[in-house]
Write an enzyme that holds these catalytic residues in place. Structure first.
Site, PDB file in Angstrom:
ATOM      1  N   HIS A   1       0.826  -1.200   0.000  1.00  0.00           N
ATOM      2  CA  HIS A   1       0.000   0.000   0.000  1.00  0.00           C
ATOM      3  C   HIS A   1       0.862   1.253   0.000  1.00  0.00           C
ATOM      4  CE1 HIS A   1      -3.044   2.691   2.261  1.00  0.00           C
ATOM      5  NE2 HIS A   1      -3.523   2.511   1.034  1.00  0.00           N
TER       6      HIS A   1
ATOM      7  N   HIS B   1      -1.308  10.739  -2.065  1.00  0.00           N
ATOM      8  CA  HIS B   1      -2.639  10.222  -1.760  1.00  0.00           C
ATOM      9  C   HIS B   1      -3.662  11.293  -1.414  1.00  0.00           C
ATOM     10  CE1 HIS B   1      -5.815   8.728   0.973  1.00  0.00           C
ATOM     11  NE2 HIS B   1      -5.899   7.775   0.066  1.00  0.00           N
TER      12      HIS B   1
END
Length: 272
Positions: free
Chosen positions: A43, A87
């Site tokens: 991730h 992100h």
């Protein structure tokens, strides 16, 4: 059978089929899904809990690639239209700056530190140069003010990339763009429980949490937050959607899934 009865049965059958059509996924070929099924994906790269290796940094991607993992990352646009890997919509959590990513030029973003480290926000092209096809890649396109531009530029970059790659987004219309313009690329619908969509009206939270716009996006996989999944998502999986879970913090989350996005531990590379 009387005509009225027959027509009523046809109408009833059509009405019953509509919900299934709304959530039905696209069918993926064995070739399309082979690089991704049974894999663990780091991730935002193989970043560390203490932030010495920050998320979405070149070092996190280097470590993930060297260890043989698949990689998940996020792309969005800078103010001057560069595809960067980051992100959050805002820079506050990771860079300590109260501003949006798309309010800063690439040069301005380069001046910021990721989690107080030596690393800065990378270009998507720089990340791909580090990974060099050493593992399958899941690219999440973030929703913003210039979604079409992001789709076009991301795809243009990926067309020259020599490696296994798929895309995903929380925005079904971004996924649908790839359905139209990159039909052979594996695509996924990101989703989460209703309470995760805090900034949206209730009806939108309901629709997105249950992937009821699959008829628009036609995803090959659904990447759902680990936990209980709604019936509509489970039905979509039963109809062939590849089952991806995020974000895992323990190996047991591999059970019942086709792929797992993980962080803060080092699972096996493949589990199927």
């Amino acid at each position: 059978m009387e005509k009225k009865t027959r027509n009523a049965l046809i109408i009833g059958a059509a009405a019953a089929a509509l919900p299934l059509l709304a959530i039905a996924p696209a069918r993926s070929s064995r070739r399309q899904k082979a690089p991704f099924v049974g894999r663990n994906f780091a991730h935002r790269g193989l970043h560390s809990r203490d932030k010495s290796v920050p998320e979405n940094s070149l070092e996190a991607f280097r470590l993930a690639a060297e260890n043989g993992y698949g990689i998940e990352l996020d792309v969005q646009l800078s103010k001057d239209g560069q595809v960067v890997v980051f992100h959050d919509d805002t820079l506050e959590r990771v860079c300590g700056v109260n501003a949006r990513v798309d309010e800063k030029t690439l040069a301005e973003l380069r001046e910021l530190s990721l989690c107080g480290s030596e690393y800065t926000i990378p270009l998507f092209t720089e990340v791909l140069d580090v990974i060099r096809g050493r593992g399958p890649l899941i690219v999440e396109l973030k929703t913003g003010k210039r979604n079409r531009e992001l789709c076009e530029k991301t795809y243009a970059i990926l067309e020259n990339y020599k490696g296994d790659v798929c895309i995903e987004s929380f925005n079904p219309f971004i996924v649908a763009w790839f359905r139209i313009h990159a039909r052979d690329m594996l695509r996924g619908q990101l989703a989460a429980p209703e309470e995760e969509y805090t900034m949206l009206p209730k009806i939108q939270r309901f629709i997105l949490s249950r992937t009821l716009l699959n008829f628009i996006a036609k995803p090959h996989f659904i990447a759902y937050k680990i936990g209980r999944r709604p019936l509509s998502v489970r039905m979509s999986e039963h109809m062939g959607a590849i089952k991806v879970g995020w974000t895992s913090h323990e190996p047991r989350n591999e059970k019942g899934r086709d792929a797992v996005i993980f962080e803060f531990y080092k699972p096996r590379l493949k589990f199927k």
